[in-house]
Design a protein around this motif. Structure first.
Motif, PDB file in Angstrom:
ATOM      1  N   ASN A  73      47.831 -79.150  66.031  1.00 27.44           N
ATOM      2  CA  ASN A  73      46.564 -78.483  66.328  1.00 27.44           C
ATOM      3  C   ASN A  73      45.487 -79.498  66.691  1.00 27.44           C
ATOM      4  OD1 ASN A  73      48.146 -76.508  64.804  1.00 27.44           O
ATOM      5  ND2 ASN A  73      46.275 -75.307  64.715  1.00 27.44           N
ATOM      6  N   ILE A  74      44.545 -79.043  67.506  1.00 28.69           N
ATOM      7  CA  ILE A  74      43.379 -79.847  67.871  1.00 28.69           C
ATOM      8  C   ILE A  74      42.132 -78.989  67.702  1.00 28.69           C
ATOM      9  CG2 ILE A  74      42.200 -81.151  69.688  1.00 28.69           C
ATOM     10  CD1 ILE A  74      44.847 -81.769  70.930  1.00 28.69           C
ATOM     11  N   ASP A  75      41.049 -79.613  67.274  1.00 27.29           N
ATOM     12  CA  ASP A  75      39.781 -78.922  67.096  1.00 27.29           C
ATOM     13  C   ASP A  75      38.641 -79.895  67.387  1.00 27.29           C
ATOM     14  OD1 ASP A  75      38.041 -76.882  66.519  1.00 27.29           O
ATOM     15  OD2 ASP A  75      38.398 -76.865  64.354  1.00 27.29           O
ATOM     16  N   MET A  76      37.530 -79.378  67.870  1.00 27.22           N
ATOM     17  CA  MET A  76      36.264 -80.100  68.028  1.00 27.22           C
ATOM     18  C   MET A  76      36.407 -81.437  68.759  1.00 27.22           C
ATOM     19  SD  MET A  76      34.278 -79.272  64.444  1.00 27.22           S
ATOM     20  CE  MET A  76      35.717 -79.311  63.386  1.00 27.22           C
ATOM     21  N   VAL A  77      36.718 -81.398  70.026  1.00 23.41           N
ATOM     22  CA  VAL A  77      36.771 -82.602  70.856  1.00 23.41           C
ATOM     23  C   VAL A  77      35.398 -82.816  71.487  1.00 23.41           C
ATOM     24  CG1 VAL A  77      37.844 -83.735  72.832  1.00 23.41           C
ATOM     25  CG2 VAL A  77      39.214 -82.255  71.344  1.00 23.41           C
ATOM     26  N   ARG A  78      34.866 -84.006  71.350  1.00 24.90           N
ATOM     27  CA  ARG A  78      33.549 -84.327  71.912  1.00 24.90           C
ATOM     28  C   ARG A  78      33.617 -85.664  72.642  1.00 24.90           C
ATOM     29  NH1 ARG A  78      30.816 -83.149  66.050  1.00 24.90           N
ATOM     30  NH2 ARG A  78      31.195 -80.898  66.027  1.00 24.90           N
ATOM     31  N   ILE A  79      32.841 -85.763  73.721  1.00 22.69           N
ATOM     32  CA  ILE A  79      32.767 -87.008  74.490  1.00 22.69           C
ATOM     33  C   ILE A  79      31.295 -87.329  74.757  1.00 22.69           C
ATOM     34  CG2 ILE A  79      33.492 -88.255  76.560  1.00 22.69           C
ATOM     35  CD1 ILE A  79      35.663 -86.186  76.959  1.00 22.69           C
ATOM     36  N   TRP A  80      30.959 -88.596  74.593  1.00 20.99           N
ATOM     37  CA  TRP A  80      29.619 -89.079  74.902  1.00 20.99           C
ATOM     38  C   TRP A  80      29.692 -90.202  75.930  1.00 20.99           C
ATOM     39  CZ3 TRP A  80      31.214 -87.751  70.050  1.00 20.99           C
ATOM     40  CH2 TRP A  80      30.404 -86.901  69.285  1.00 20.99           C
ATOM     41  N   ASN A 152      37.931 -71.682  65.033  1.00 23.59           N
ATOM     42  CA  ASN A 152      39.340 -71.664  65.406  1.00 23.59           C
ATOM     43  C   ASN A 152      39.753 -73.046  65.888  1.00 23.59           C
ATOM     44  OD1 ASN A 152      40.239 -68.624  65.428  1.00 23.59           O
ATOM     45  ND2 ASN A 152      38.227 -68.650  66.399  1.00 23.59           N
ATOM     46  N   SER A 153      41.055 -73.224  66.075  1.00 23.53           N
ATOM     47  CA  SER A 153      41.600 -74.404  66.725  1.00 23.53           C
ATOM     48  C   SER A 153      42.613 -73.926  67.755  1.00 23.53           C
ATOM     49  CB  SER A 153      42.261 -75.341  65.706  1.00 23.53           C
ATOM     50  OG  SER A 153      43.418 -74.736  65.132  1.00 23.53           O
ATOM     51  N   LEU A 154      43.210 -74.870  68.471  1.00 22.22           N
ATOM     52  CA  LEU A 154      44.317 -74.537  69.364  1.00 22.22           C
ATOM     53  C   LEU A 154      45.585 -75.186  68.839  1.00 22.22           C
ATOM     54  CD1 LEU A 154      42.924 -74.774  73.023  1.00 22.22           C
ATOM     55  CD2 LEU A 154      43.845 -72.737  71.892  1.00 22.22           C
ATOM     56  N   SER A 155      46.672 -74.444  68.874  1.00 18.43           N
ATOM     57  CA  SER A 155      47.970 -74.934  68.449  1.00 18.43           C
ATOM     58  C   SER A 155      48.821 -75.237  69.674  1.00 18.43           C
ATOM     59  CB  SER A 155      48.657 -73.874  67.579  1.00 18.43           C
ATOM     60  OG  SER A 155      49.963 -74.285  67.229  1.00 18.43           O
ATOM     61  N   PHE A 156      49.396 -76.450  69.710  1.00 17.71           N
ATOM     62  CA  PHE A 156      50.186 -76.920  70.843  1.00 17.71           C
ATOM     63  C   PHE A 156      51.641 -77.074  70.420  1.00 17.71           C
ATOM     64  CE2 PHE A 156      45.835 -78.137  71.411  1.00 17.71           C
ATOM     65  CZ  PHE A 156      45.577 -77.957  72.762  1.00 17.71           C
ATOM     66  N   ASP A 157      52.569 -76.723  71.304  1.00 19.87           N
ATOM     67  CA  ASP A 157      53.984 -76.626  70.921  1.00 19.87           C
ATOM     68  C   ASP A 157      54.769 -77.923  71.053  1.00 19.87           C
ATOM     69  OD1 ASP A 157      54.315 -76.940  73.640  1.00 19.87           O
ATOM     70  OD2 ASP A 157      55.326 -75.011  73.962  1.00 19.87           O
ATOM     71  N   GLY A 158      54.142 -78.978  71.564  1.00 17.69           N
ATOM     72  CA  GLY A 158      54.844 -80.247  71.691  1.00 17.69           C
ATOM     73  C   GLY A 158      55.770 -80.327  72.887  1.00 17.69           C
ATOM     74  N   GLU A 159      55.801 -79.286  73.715  1.00 17.52           N
ATOM     75  CA  GLU A 159      56.725 -79.264  74.848  1.00 17.52           C
ATOM     76  C   GLU A 159      56.016 -79.125  76.195  1.00 17.52           C
ATOM     77  OE1 GLU A 159      59.619 -76.244  74.193  1.00 17.52           O
ATOM     78  OE2 GLU A 159      60.351 -77.111  72.317  1.00 17.52           O
TER      79      GLU A 159
END
Length: 209
Positions: A73-80, A152-159
């Motif tokens: 899972n990934i959550d809260m990605v930020r770039i500056w 929420n987050s996003l779940s990634f399947d690794g494929e």
């Protein structure tokens, strides 16, 4: 400008099915150890680099090489467009909204909970297109929680799952960069396999944890 070589890693094994905060900062004119990698707010890797990041099409959770996708899972990605200090990274780590608003390029909060658009809340309209990833209510517990009902987050399947972002908007891009994310990597991932968090499609300029 020349791409920034990638050989700077943290030391924490991330494949423990526990949420970890990862961050990296780069300052082209920062002298020694101007590329730094942090895990859970702690500096774990640093090196001296030259070159700049460039605008391009980007992906979250995958890399150009075959089979390099995140399983987790990934959550809260930020770039500056600036190199944050360790204190600023720790502040942002514990907040569901950016504690540093200046030079904020993208703020993907992963809170929509439905649909195939990953919304950028920075005001720069750097929205992403979700490819295969599933919405998930599994999120990191923060001292400063988000608004109820919108976490929420996003779940990634690794494929094959990833998020694509076209050319990033409204930037003075290149000499300074900070990126951070919360990640939870499955125990199915072998130790030593580096999670692909954010990478340019051409494989040149990238941040990988």
């Amino acid at each position: 400008s020349q791409p920034i070589e990638h050989d700077t890693y943290g030391t924490t094994e991330l494949n423990d099915d526990i949420w970890h905060h990862v961050a990296a900062t780069y300052d082209e004119n920062g002298g020694e150890n101007n590329l730094r990698v942090y895990v859970d707010g702690v500096l774990e890797g640093q090196s001296t680099k030259t070159g700049q990041f460039v605008t391009d099409d980007f992906t979250i959770a995958s890399a150009p090489a075959p089979g390099e996708y995140i399983d987790g899972n990934i959550d809260m990605v930020r770039i500056w467009n600036t190199a944050l200090t360790q204190e600023q990274i720790q502040e942002n780590m514990n907040s569901s909204v950016p504690s540093v608003e200046s030079d904020l390029l993208a703020d993907w909060r992963f809170n929509a909970g439905e649909g195939d658009i990953l919304y950028d809340h920075s005001g720069n309209a750097n929205h992403g297109t979700i490819n295969g990833a599933a919405w998930d209510s599994d999120v990191p517990e923060l001292p400063i929680p988000p608004v109820p009902g919108g976490n929420n987050s996003l779940s990634f399947d690794g494929e094959s799952d990833y998020v694509s972002i076209s050319d990033l908007n409204n930037i003075s891009w290149g000499s300074q960069l900070s990126i951070q994310a919360w990640i939870k990597i499955s125990t199915n991932v072998s130790q030593g396999i580096t999670p692909r968090i954010f990478e340019s499609d051409d494989g040149g300029n990238r941040i990988i944890f």
